[in-house]
Structures are given as structure tokens and as C-alpha cells.
Design a protein around this motif. Sequence first.
Motif, PDB file in Angstrom:
ATOM      1  N   THR A 135       0.820  -1.211   0.000  1.00 58.64           N
ATOM      2  CA  THR A 135       0.000   0.000   0.000  1.00 58.64           C
ATOM      3  C   THR A 135       0.851   1.257   0.000  1.00 58.64           C
ATOM      4  OG1 THR A 135      -1.636  -1.206   1.317  1.00 58.64           O
ATOM      5  CG2 THR A 135      -1.886   1.202   1.188  1.00 58.64           C
ATOM      6  N   LEU A 136       0.611   2.109  -0.988  1.00 60.45           N
ATOM      7  CA  LEU A 136       1.242   3.431  -1.019  1.00 60.45           C
ATOM      8  C   LEU A 136       0.180   4.464  -0.682  1.00 60.45           C
ATOM      9  CD1 LEU A 136       3.652   5.338  -1.727  1.00 60.45           C
ATOM     10  CD2 LEU A 136       2.766   5.364  -4.078  1.00 60.45           C
ATOM     11  N   LEU A 137       0.466   5.304   0.300  1.00 59.24           N
ATOM     12  CA  LEU A 137      -0.463   6.352   0.723  1.00 59.24           C
ATOM     13  C   LEU A 137       0.242   7.696   0.607  1.00 59.24           C
ATOM     14  CD1 LEU A 137      -2.843   7.709   2.228  1.00 59.24           C
ATOM     15  CD2 LEU A 137      -1.965   6.711   4.360  1.00 59.24           C
ATOM     16  N   VAL A 138      -0.281   8.560  -0.258  1.00 59.41           N
ATOM     17  CA  VAL A 138       0.298   9.886  -0.483  1.00 59.41           C
ATOM     18  C   VAL A 138      -0.772  10.928  -0.161  1.00 59.41           C
ATOM     19  CG1 VAL A 138       1.353  11.461  -2.164  1.00 59.41           C
ATOM     20  CG2 VAL A 138       1.809   8.990  -2.297  1.00 59.41           C
ATOM     21  N   VAL A 139      -0.400  11.930   0.627  1.00 65.32           N
ATOM     22  CA  VAL A 139      -1.333  13.001   0.994  1.00 65.32           C
ATOM     23  C   VAL A 139      -0.698  14.336   0.629  1.00 65.32           C
ATOM     24  CG1 VAL A 139      -2.735  14.011   2.817  1.00 65.32           C
ATOM     25  CG2 VAL A 139      -2.016  11.612   3.001  1.00 65.32           C
ATOM     26  N   THR A 140      -1.423  15.145  -0.117  1.00 66.70           N
ATOM     27  CA  THR A 140      -0.871  16.438  -0.506  1.00 66.70           C
ATOM     28  C   THR A 140      -1.984  17.483  -0.533  1.00 66.70           C
ATOM     29  OG1 THR A 140       0.522  17.539  -2.157  1.00 66.70           O
ATOM     30  CG2 THR A 140      -1.122  15.993  -3.004  1.00 66.70           C
ATOM     31  N   GLY A 141      -1.668  18.669  -0.996  1.00 64.32           N
ATOM     32  CA  GLY A 141      -2.656  19.715  -1.247  1.00 64.32           C
ATOM     33  C   GLY A 141      -2.466  20.154  -2.679  1.00 64.32           C
ATOM     34  N   ASP A 142      -3.399  20.927  -3.218  1.00 65.63           N
ATOM     35  CA  ASP A 142      -3.157  21.373  -4.594  1.00 65.63           C
ATOM     36  C   ASP A 142      -2.608  22.795  -4.644  1.00 65.63           C
ATOM     37  OD1 ASP A 142      -5.570  22.457  -3.819  1.00 65.63           O
ATOM     38  OD2 ASP A 142      -6.607  22.016  -5.692  1.00 65.63           O
ATOM     39  N   HIS A 143      -2.791  23.545  -3.546  1.00 68.74           N
ATOM     40  CA  HIS A 143      -2.281  24.915  -3.420  1.00 68.74           C
ATOM     41  C   HIS A 143      -2.744  25.432  -2.077  1.00 68.74           C
ATOM     42  CE1 HIS A 143      -6.438  25.771  -4.220  1.00 68.74           C
ATOM     43  NE2 HIS A 143      -6.351  25.129  -5.378  1.00 68.74           N
ATOM     44  N   GLU A 144      -2.099  26.464  -1.598  1.00 67.80           N
ATOM     45  CA  GLU A 144      -2.603  27.157  -0.419  1.00 67.80           C
ATOM     46  C   GLU A 144      -3.785  28.002  -0.880  1.00 67.80           C
ATOM     47  OE1 GLU A 144      -3.250  29.710   2.885  1.00 67.80           O
ATOM     48  OE2 GLU A 144      -2.771  30.440   0.871  1.00 67.80           O
ATOM     49  N   CYS A 145      -4.694  28.324   0.031  1.00 73.28           N
ATOM     50  CA  CYS A 145      -5.826  29.184  -0.336  1.00 73.28           C
ATOM     51  C   CYS A 145      -6.093  30.197   0.765  1.00 73.28           C
ATOM     52  CB  CYS A 145      -7.079  28.352  -0.584  1.00 73.28           C
ATOM     53  SG  CYS A 145      -8.507  29.371  -1.073  1.00 73.28           S
ATOM     54  N   GLY A 146      -6.271  31.441   0.356  1.00 72.06           N
ATOM     55  CA  GLY A 146      -6.652  32.487   1.302  1.00 72.06           C
ATOM     56  C   GLY A 146      -5.489  33.292   1.846  1.00 72.06           C
ATOM     57  N   THR A 172      -4.941  36.994   3.621  1.00 73.66           N
ATOM     58  CA  THR A 172      -4.579  38.111   2.738  1.00 73.66           C
ATOM     59  C   THR A 172      -5.356  38.102   1.434  1.00 73.66           C
ATOM     60  OG1 THR A 172      -2.814  36.931   1.567  1.00 73.66           O
ATOM     61  CG2 THR A 172      -2.214  38.055   3.618  1.00 73.66           C
ATOM     62  N   SER A 173      -6.151  37.059   1.172  1.00 72.35           N
ATOM     63  CA  SER A 173      -6.776  36.935  -0.140  1.00 72.35           C
ATOM     64  C   SER A 173      -8.034  36.084  -0.056  1.00 72.35           C
ATOM     65  CB  SER A 173      -5.775  36.278  -1.114  1.00 72.35           C
ATOM     66  OG  SER A 173      -6.339  36.148  -2.401  1.00 72.35           O
ATOM     67  N   TYR A 174      -8.903  36.230  -1.040  1.00 75.41           N
ATOM     68  CA  TYR A 174     -10.049  35.328  -1.192  1.00 75.41           C
ATOM     69  C   TYR A 174      -9.772  34.297  -2.284  1.00 75.41           C
ATOM     70  CZ  TYR A 174     -12.137  39.097   1.483  1.00 75.41           C
ATOM     71  OH  TYR A 174     -12.383  40.040   2.451  1.00 75.41           O
ATOM     72  N   LYS A 175      -8.528  34.263  -2.767  1.00 76.75           N
ATOM     73  CA  LYS A 175      -8.153  33.334  -3.835  1.00 76.75           C
ATOM     74  C   LYS A 175      -6.997  32.465  -3.339  1.00 76.75           C
ATOM     75  CE  LYS A 175     -11.040  35.490  -6.619  1.00 76.75           C
ATOM     76  NZ  LYS A 175     -12.378  34.927  -6.825  1.00 76.75           N
ATOM     77  N   HIS A 176      -6.442  31.667  -4.222  1.00 76.81           N
ATOM     78  CA  HIS A 176      -5.286  30.850  -3.870  1.00 76.81           C
ATOM     79  C   HIS A 176      -4.035  31.719  -3.764  1.00 76.81           C
ATOM     80  CE1 HIS A 176      -7.625  27.848  -6.598  1.00 76.81           C
ATOM     81  NE2 HIS A 176      -8.247  28.043  -5.461  1.00 76.81           N
ATOM     82  N   THR A 177      -2.959  31.140  -3.218  1.00 75.79           N
ATOM     83  CA  THR A 177      -1.670  31.830  -3.233  1.00 75.79           C
ATOM     84  C   THR A 177      -0.610  30.900  -3.836  1.00 75.79           C
ATOM     85  OG1 THR A 177      -0.819  31.061  -1.091  1.00 75.79           O
ATOM     86  CG2 THR A 177      -2.291  32.998  -1.079  1.00 75.79           C
ATOM     87  N   GLY A 178       0.588  31.435  -4.014  1.00 75.36           N
ATOM     88  CA  GLY A 178       1.685  30.664  -4.609  1.00 75.36           C
ATOM     89  C   GLY A 178       2.642  30.078  -3.591  1.00 75.36           C
ATOM     90  N   VAL A 179       2.249  30.063  -2.325  1.00 76.33           N
ATOM     91  CA  VAL A 179       3.125  29.505  -1.288  1.00 76.33           C
ATOM     92  C   VAL A 179       3.143  27.980  -1.407  1.00 76.33           C
ATOM     93  CG1 VAL A 179       3.589  29.402   1.188  1.00 76.33           C
ATOM     94  CG2 VAL A 179       2.547  31.452   0.210  1.00 76.33           C
ATOM     95  N   PRO A 180       4.320  27.347  -1.401  1.00 79.00           N
ATOM     96  CA  PRO A 180       4.380  25.877  -1.510  1.00 79.00           C
ATOM     97  C   PRO A 180       3.614  25.175  -0.391  1.00 79.00           C
ATOM     98  CG  PRO A 180       6.549  26.837  -1.857  1.00 79.00           C
ATOM     99  CD  PRO A 180       5.659  27.953  -1.372  1.00 79.00           C
ATOM    100  N   ILE A 181       3.290  23.907  -0.631  1.00 80.41           N
ATOM    101  CA  ILE A 181       2.502  23.117   0.315  1.00 80.41           C
ATOM    102  C   ILE A 181       3.286  21.861   0.735  1.00 80.41           C
ATOM    103  CG2 ILE A 181       0.294  24.017  -0.518  1.00 80.41           C
ATOM    104  CD1 ILE A 181       1.339  20.629  -1.618  1.00 80.41           C
TER     105      ILE A 181
END
Lengths: 492, 492
Positions: free
Chosen positions: A304-315, A440-449
Motif C-alpha cells: 500500500t502506497l499512501l500519499v497526501v498532498t494539497g493542490d495549493h494554499e488558499c486564502g 490576505t486573499s479570497y483566492k489561492h496563493t503561490g506559497v508551496p505546500i
Amino acid sequence: MFLNSRQVKSVLTSISILFLLLVFVSSAAATAPKYVFLFIGDGMGIPQRMAANEYLGHKLMVDRLPYQGITTTHAADRFITGSAAAGTAMASGVKTNIGVVGMDPDLKPVKTLAELARDNGMKVGIVSSVSVDHATPAAFYAHVPTRGQYYDIDVALAESGFDYFGGGTIKDPDNDRDNATTFRGNAWELIRENGYKVTQNRADFEKLTPADGKVFATNEWIQNSGALPYQMDTSSKDITLSEFTQKGIEILDNKNGFFMMVEGGKIDWACHANDATAAIKDTIEFDKAVEKAYAFYKNHPDDTLLVVTGDHECGGMTLGFAGTKYQTYFDGLKGQKMSFRQFTEDIVKAFQKKDVTPSFEDMKPHITDYFGLKFQGAADDLMVLANHEITQIIEAYQRSMDKNVEKSSDPRTYIMYGGYDPLSVTLTHILNQKAGIAWTSYKHTGVPITTSAVGPDAETFQGMYDNTDIALKIMDIMGLGATFKYAKAVNN
Amino acid sequence: MFLNSRQVKSVLTSISILFLLLVFVSSAAATAPKYVFLFIGDGMGIPQRMAANEYLGHKLMVDRLPYQGITTTHAADRFITGSAAAGTAMASGVKTNIGVVGMDPDLKPVKTLAELARDNGMKVGIVSSVSVDHATPAAFYAHVPTRGQYYDIDVALAESGFDYFGGGTIKDPDNDRDNATTFRGNAWELIRENGYKVTQNRADFEKLTPADGKVFATNEWIQNSGALPYQMDTSSKDITLSEFTQKGIEILDNKNGFFMMVEGGKIDWACHANDATAAIKDTIEFDKAVEKAYAFYKNHPDDTLLVVTGDHECGGMTLGFAGTKYQTYFDGLKGQKMSFRQFTEDIVKAFQKKDVTPSFEDMKPHITDYFGLKFQGAADDLMVLANHEITQIIEAYQRSMDKNVEKSSDPRTYIMYGGYDPLSVTLTHILNQKAGIAWTSYKHTGVPITTSAVGPDAETFQGMYDNTDIALKIMDIMGLGATFKYAKAVNN
């Protein structure tokens, strides 16, 4: 002939490498995991995870997984990504443009991990707390130039051959948006024609077994836009993300293995609205879903491989606010009893419907009841509102109640309220700031996850890498070499 | 007897492990690196690094190091840490309270990596762009209950026996703060009595050689508070952080090895003031200092450990702003020609000194010259100020020029300007926001940061771990086992 210690070391190292190579060759066929989980917390960046840890007072499951890495998220054509481009990156290993689902920047369709797994005889499951035709889940089975082609995505879902869809519903079964490539009739009918058993409430959900074949399971209460309710708004009638995940495991488990993608989609929606409590509670529920997969991993650790990530920071969430300086008070969030959305629906809209707008005094008890914010109290009670905060709330209330106000394009108003109900978003802003959380925003940001992993070859998820690498690493580990090479070529 | 493939694999693995153990035993004495660098970007979190990458258009050296991890930063008694507690964690592996330097929470002194290296016959260097008695560098040689005991720290510096101090100066050589434990006379005299050659300008700095013995090298221009100027304010007369680092390498290099700590201290100060350009340019200079160490590593790859980290995020920096939604425009920052501080010193203070306050019209050209912000121009020029931005700037200008204004304790005013000159901080806020960079605080935050490494056993810096683990890992790699165990015991 005598060897010095460096030469001895060198010879021994060479022999070791030789034997390790033999081990690798002898076991290469055996290492590909049969069961692969990819969890995506939409909008779940590093601050979101840390906030949930601090709120709980202990580490999330995802932060206890043995391997952790940092992931950059940009799209092909923009520094701040969106869910379609990020989903495509993680599903297919290909960097694409904003809004594109399952296609490269030249709009050539790209194979997805889920499709590859299916083509290799594995079962496939797709779970999301938002609609299962939303950009992130769609990136695993649909190939359309724009994410808004919901009807086309719904048709792709019906014809995916995947074994399990769980969570939210579909958004445009009748092509109401009138953007279908070809209209093929009601999408629910297509889904049923393709052999799916559809359930829409807890009673039917609980009866589902692997014998039911292909399944599409959703919840009775769809809060809005095809999505499950925020976790903090649920009752025991509602099926949670972790339950949809657990059911998926039961339905998909078979000797040929499975691939399962689980999205915590409403973390993102809560962050767009700058509602930290809703984001944290959906992050915790997402983490409970990860726990279900982790329990499965513990029973099948070699497979079993289990990977957990996000797609981007938001807000642009951060864990420190000018007004509270070095202090944080996460317990303050516990005073919030419903999400911003439910407060807007249940309280604000009821006020708006009255012929004579009630005075602000009538709103005060609701603010205290549902957000824990007090209009009077002891000087050391952190939940007591300061005068400048009360001023902000009254301004927002008046704007919420103003029947003549148009959705303003004034930039200052947008910065204050985004597209949200002014009172609701002001209340979450102030409550969050009292806790030491700011946005700081109502949209996504470019900060890594953060990406976290456990299982065969999961150590390759350590370090710093791009979101496309998540798919490439999984393809590599699963032994899907040809696609791996194709995706690499597209990126270069 | 026949073996199946699993048994063959098992036998081969056993043989490999046996040989690897032999390799390990044969080389154990050789694995402790002789040269150890610890770089600390004060206030350099993940957004700060990503912002610098995006500003440059390519990856920083620190992001190209092979091993990357995520580090949590809390203090023993507060979620949001400070430099003293964080410095002590990274220097000694011990979690301590806010403000405490080189002591555990019970105020028992704890050994530091630098002291251990010195006691093991290695040379030691301490470099910082702020004063070398500031909390972060002090945590490597001083042991005081409160970081404000600068005179005591200066005495500890004089008596440290370390070989090189480079960068900023010392803050309280004459105990002007009147908080000395024991006054022992002027600290510069103590420093010279302890054998240090002191240089204070480029000409003398350039003549320094290892033959000079112990060295304290600082810069002619101390911008404020004992610190080097912001990198963006420097001229060719000023010695940069990377030059101080390179000189340190030359002076410290010897057959017994060395330990060197280099702090990019003004990244933090720029972030406190919410000045992204100053923060980015100091991050880039910090990265150039890392490049010097990396060049040394390339010449001694088996003997050099290079670790780069931050002590905490500062300012709640994020890479996305409500007003610019999904867009970023980092090139806009290139219009800023001096730091917020230098603008305050050179322009704002000159205006304040005039008998009759000049009109805002007189300030406009300076705002355009030094921040690139324009009061008129083409509609598609992103540097042209919107009306609501001009309103903000005029309000701030009036506040900056108001001779009667007291430092307000009004919380709304604090949220707008922190303790900074209202005009200067408003200009960086607006310029940053146009670039898509926003801030939530004038203090540190609790968001985890990145640690990067290369060299022997540097792979242990992958994953997610606490700031105390940085010191523990380095101690472990350097073979400083007894201290390692002590620090572990204190934490548990």
C-alpha cells in the motif's frame, strides 16, 4: 598486496552495491504496490495543517506519516495555480494552463493515474467532499479544455469505467449551462446505463457492499453547488468524507488492487471565504479519512502506497495577526457553531427577508451564539469585541441589510468582503484575528505546500519538488514507465 | 535445496546488510564532518524563499540543495517563537522560553554546538548582518535569562574563545542599559584584551589573513542598532554578508576543522516592517553567502556539512493578495530603490524637519522615484496608483508629518502602521500588494519553515521535525553524543 582503510571501504562498498543491485533486480516486479491512495486537501497548505494541529493540541495523522516533502504548485501559465491545472499536474504529471482539465497546454489529452490503474486491471475510486465533477476529481477521468464544461465531465464520469464515486453529486446532468460538446441525454441516466448503483442517503449507503458492483454514493443534504455540507454543519444524518473513504475501501478491495483519490474539497471553499474554523474542521475530517487509509496500509504495509498532498494554499492564511502580535488563542475558534455559509443562509437571509430591516441589536445575540463574540464582558475575556471591531461589524451589517446595494466593483469593498455576505465574512475575520489567524486573499496563493507519504518507496516523497512530480513519482513506483516518460517529455 | 525469489531476495539482502555494516564500521571514525556550516535566515520562512525565487526567476542556492525538510518553530511557552528561544533550540537542541538565550526553561545554561566544536579543537566563527550580540548569534556563545542583557552578552563574546566574528557590531559595550550582571569595563577593550584584531572598514577587512589570529570584523556604516545596512541600501564601500562569510572561511580553515554560524538577520527586520523588496534582497544576499559555503563544500564534499534554515516566519507574508486576486507581478518590486528605513531617514525625516510642512505634491516625485509608484499613467500600467491607494497614502503622509501625533495605542492605527513611519510602511504595503505579496503582522508567525542541507548524513534533514532537532541532528552527525543525550533528556 595491502589495502589501506579507504581502499577497503571502497572495495566493500562496491560489493555491497553489487548485491543491492541483485536484490533490486530480483524484487523489481514485486515492489509495485497493489493499493494506491492519493489524498488531496484542496487549498490545504502548510498554515492550514499547522492551524489544525494547534487547534487539536496534537499532530494530525498526515503530519505523523514518516515521509514529508515540500511541493511547488504553479501552473504552466500563472504563478498562482488553480484546481484544474493543479489536479492535472497531480493526476497526469503534466504542467498545464489554468482551467484545463486532463489536457496538456496544447489541449492534447493526457493519461491519468486513475485511467492507467484501470487499464492495468485495478479498481478505481474517486471521492470528494465537493461535487465529484469539480476540477480536482475531474482531472482524474475527464479531458476538457475548460473546467466549466460540467456536462462533458459528467459524461466522462459515466463512461470512465471507474468503480466508485463517493461524496458530492454532479453539477450539470442536463446541460443547463448549454456548453456540452455533444448532448447525450441526462447524465444520471448515462451513469445508471453504465452500470452504476446510485445511493443518495445514509440508509442506502450503509447497505452498499462489493456485490453492488459499480457505485455512485452521495449524501441526502447537498449544502450548495453539488457539495457535501461543511463538516461543522453536519448532523448524524450526513455521511462524512471519512465514511465515504471507508466505504470506498470496502468496495474497491480486490486481488488486483485499486487506486483511490480522495479530495477534501471544502477546505478550499472555507479558505476562499476566510473561515478558519470551517477550514480546520474540514481539515480534521480529511485527516480522519487519511486515518482510514492508514489503517488499511497497516494491514497491507508492503502493498500500500499512501500519499497526501494539497493542490495549493488558499486564502493566504497565516498564523499571526498584527492586532494580536505574538499571541495566539486557537481555543477562541471553538465558539463558532456553524460555517460562514450556514450563518448567511440561516440568519442573514432570514433578516434580509423581513419587510422592515431589524436593528443591529436584534443581530447581536446571533453573533454571540454562533461566533462566540461578545458585546460586553470582563476586560480579560479575549472574546469581548473591541470598539473598532464593533464598528466594523455594524458597517458590515448595514451593507448586508442594504437591499439597494449592488455587488460593488469598488476595490476597497472587495478587499474587505470578497464576494461574500459582508456580515458573515467580517465575523470570521474578527474571530480568526482574535485567535491569531489572518488572511490576505479570497483566492489561492503561490506559497508551496506539504506532501506526506508512507508505503513502498514513499521516501521519494521527501525533499522539495513540483506538483507534477507527485504523479511522476507514483507512476514510477507503480511501474507505469511509458506514461512516466511521456509526461516527462511534455514538461520538458 | 532450491530457493524461491523471496528467499533469494532475503539472502541477498542479508549479505548486503552485512557488507554495509562492514563499510560503516570501517569508516565510522571518518564520517564526522570536519567543517560544519549552519546558516540561519532570521524570519526567513517558506513564503520569503519562494518570493525570492520568483523575484529572481530561478531557484535560490538553498532550494537547490539536495535535502529539504519542514521545521516547526514554537517556543516552550508560546506558539509563536522569538529569536532567543529559536536560536537556543538550534544552537543547543533545547526548547526554552521566549527571550531566554543559551539556557533551558529552568535557566540552567546549555552547551551550544559552537562551544562543543571549540572544545573539540575546531575553530569557530559567528557571522550576522545584525549585531553579533543579537539573540540569534548570542545563542551560540552566551547564557543569559533575557536577550536584552547586551553587555553581558558582549562579555561572553569577548571570552568565548571563538576565532571569528563578522558582520554587525555590538550593542552595549559600556553597559548603557545598566543591566550588567557585573560591569567589567568597556567590552571593546575586553574583546581586544582577549586577543581579537578588530577591523571596521573595507580596507582593513581586505587585509585580514589567518595570520591575524582571532578577528572581529565589522563594517564602517552601521545603519542602525548595530546592524549592517540592508543589502539594497549598500554601496561598494560596504562589506556584504557573503564577503564576511568568505573571509570567515579563509580565517577558520585549518586541519582540525571549524564550525561557522551565519545569520541573515535583516531578513527578519525587513519582514517586521513588511518591506518585501528589502526582505527579498537580503534573502538573495544570504543565499550568496550560502553559495560561498557550498563552493567550500564542493572542494571538501566528504568533510563538510552545510545546513540552512530559518528561525521562524516573520510578518505573515503570503504570495497572494485580495486586491490582485490570482495575479502576481513581482517585477513591480524592482521599482523600489531603497529600503523603508532609508526612505524614512533620507526623505520623511527631511520633510519633518522643515518649519512648514511641505504639501503632499512635494512628496509625490519621491514616491515615484523610490518606490516606482505612479500618480498618473496608462490604464494598463500596474504601477499607477488607484484612487483608494492614493487616499491611503495621503492619510499616511498626513500622519507622518503631524508633529503633534503621539505614538498611538489605538489598535486600528497599529494594525495599519505597526510602530513604523506611516508613510514608509504604507508605501511598501501598497507596492507589495501590487506585486501580489501581502502581510498579516508586524511580528513573527507560527507557520513552519524550510531547512535545507548537503553533506555527510545530510539526508537526515529531510522530513518534518522540530527546530531543536536541527541541533540534535548536527550533534549526532558531529559525534557529540553526550550532549545529544542531555538535550534529549531536557526536552522530554
